[in-house]
Design a protein around this motif. Structure first.
Motif, short mmCIF file in Angstrom:
data_model
loop_
_atom_site.label_atom_id
_atom_site.label_comp_id
_atom_site.label_asym_id
_atom_site.label_seq_id
_atom_site.Cartn_x
_atom_site.Cartn_y
_atom_site.Cartn_z
N GLN A 1 51.73 29.39 38.11
CA GLN A 1 50.76 30.41 37.74
C GLN A 1 49.36 29.95 38.14
OE1 GLN A 1 51.97 33.13 36.56
NE2 GLN A 1 50.15 34.31 36.01
N VAL A 2 48.61 30.84 38.73
CA VAL A 2 47.25 30.54 39.19
C VAL A 2 46.26 31.28 38.31
CG1 VAL A 2 45.64 30.65 41.11
CG2 VAL A 2 48.09 30.27 41.54
N GLN A 3 45.30 30.56 37.79
CA GLN A 3 44.22 31.22 37.04
C GLN A 3 43.11 31.60 37.99
OE1 GLN A 3 43.15 28.58 33.79
NE2 GLN A 3 44.49 29.73 32.42
N LEU A 4 42.67 32.85 37.87
CA LEU A 4 41.64 33.38 38.76
C LEU A 4 40.47 33.87 37.92
CD1 LEU A 4 44.04 35.50 40.99
CD2 LEU A 4 43.05 33.28 41.57
N VAL A 5 39.28 33.47 38.29
CA VAL A 5 38.09 33.87 37.56
C VAL A 5 37.11 34.53 38.53
CG1 VAL A 5 36.16 33.12 36.14
CG2 VAL A 5 38.40 32.01 35.91
N GLU A 6 36.88 35.81 38.32
CA GLU A 6 35.94 36.56 39.17
C GLU A 6 34.53 36.47 38.62
OE1 GLU A 6 39.59 39.58 39.11
OE2 GLU A 6 38.45 38.52 37.57
N SER A 7 33.58 36.60 39.50
CA SER A 7 32.17 36.67 39.10
C SER A 7 31.41 37.44 40.17
CB SER A 7 31.59 35.27 38.93
OG SER A 7 31.65 34.55 40.13
N GLY A 8 30.22 37.91 39.79
CA GLY A 8 29.36 38.56 40.76
C GLY A 8 29.25 40.06 40.62
N GLY A 9 30.02 40.66 39.71
CA GLY A 9 29.94 42.10 39.55
C GLY A 9 28.68 42.52 38.82
N GLY A 10 28.42 43.81 38.81
CA GLY A 10 27.25 44.32 38.11
C GLY A 10 26.79 45.63 38.70
N LEU A 11 25.85 46.26 38.02
CA LEU A 11 25.32 47.56 38.43
C LEU A 11 24.44 47.41 39.67
CD1 LEU A 11 24.86 50.59 37.85
CD2 LEU A 11 22.93 49.89 36.39
N VAL A 12 24.70 48.24 40.67
CA VAL A 12 23.90 48.25 41.89
C VAL A 12 23.62 49.69 42.29
CG1 VAL A 12 24.74 46.03 42.77
CG2 VAL A 12 25.96 48.14 43.34
N GLN A 13 22.70 49.85 43.22
CA GLN A 13 22.40 51.18 43.73
C GLN A 13 23.11 51.39 45.08
OE1 GLN A 13 18.08 51.42 43.83
NE2 GLN A 13 18.10 52.50 41.88
N ALA A 14 23.35 52.63 45.41
CA ALA A 14 23.97 52.95 46.70
C ALA A 14 23.13 52.36 47.83
CB ALA A 14 24.09 54.46 46.86
N GLY A 15 23.83 51.73 48.78
CA GLY A 15 23.14 51.09 49.89
C GLY A 15 22.91 49.61 49.69
N ASP A 16 23.04 49.14 48.46
CA ASP A 16 22.84 47.72 48.15
C ASP A 16 24.04 46.89 48.58
OD1 ASP A 16 20.98 47.94 45.00
OD2 ASP A 16 20.39 48.23 47.10
N SER A 17 23.87 45.57 48.49
CA SER A 17 24.95 44.62 48.76
C SER A 17 25.23 43.81 47.51
CB SER A 17 24.56 43.68 49.91
OG SER A 17 24.41 44.39 51.11
N LEU A 18 26.45 43.29 47.43
CA LEU A 18 26.87 42.48 46.29
C LEU A 18 27.99 41.57 46.78
CD1 LEU A 18 26.13 42.49 43.21
CD2 LEU A 18 28.19 43.87 42.86
N ARG A 19 28.03 40.34 46.26
CA ARG A 19 29.10 39.44 46.64
C ARG A 19 29.91 39.06 45.41
NH1 ARG A 19 29.02 33.40 49.39
NH2 ARG A 19 28.41 32.82 47.26
#
Length: 123
Positions: A1-19
């Protein structure tokens, strides 16, 4: 079993970038394909992008050329760079991993799932 932890999400505006980042706890990271799925409100979970152990990449047509996927074997981390975001990209994004992935884009092909990170895109 592999534990996966995501990060980097959040509210953005159309046209923006996010990683988005996904840290995997496994000694066999190099043998796992890493991928991202997303689920928008009221819709089914859908494939976004994947990167095989060989670094071959796969994309849904809706994100091709906008969401490059990558991986860093030294950090056991996968990334999804999301550019030119649209309101239609609003969803919970899930990082997934599968050892010896057969290349099929169904969510049933991946046995390891992160908790998900929300990405709301406003106009």
């Amino acid at each position: 079993q592999v534990q996966l932890v995501e990060s980097g999400g959040g509210l953005v505006q159309a046209g923006d970038s996010l990683r988005l980042s996904c840290a995997a706890s496994t000694r066999t990271f190099s043998e796992h394909a890493m991928a991202w799925f997303r689920q928008a409100p009221g819709k089914e979970r859908e494939f976004v992008a994947a990167i095989a152990w060989s670094s071959t990449t796969y994309y849904a047509n809706s994100v091709k050329d906008r969401f490059p996927i990558s991986r860093d074997h030294a950090k056991n981390t996968a990334y999804l760079q999301m550019n030119s975001l649209k309101r239609a990209d609003t969803a919970v994004y899930y990082c997934v991993a599968e050892r010896y992935w057969r290349g099929r884009r169904s969510h049933a092909e991946f046995s390891n799932w992160g908790q998900g990170t929300q990405v709301p895109v406003s106009s």
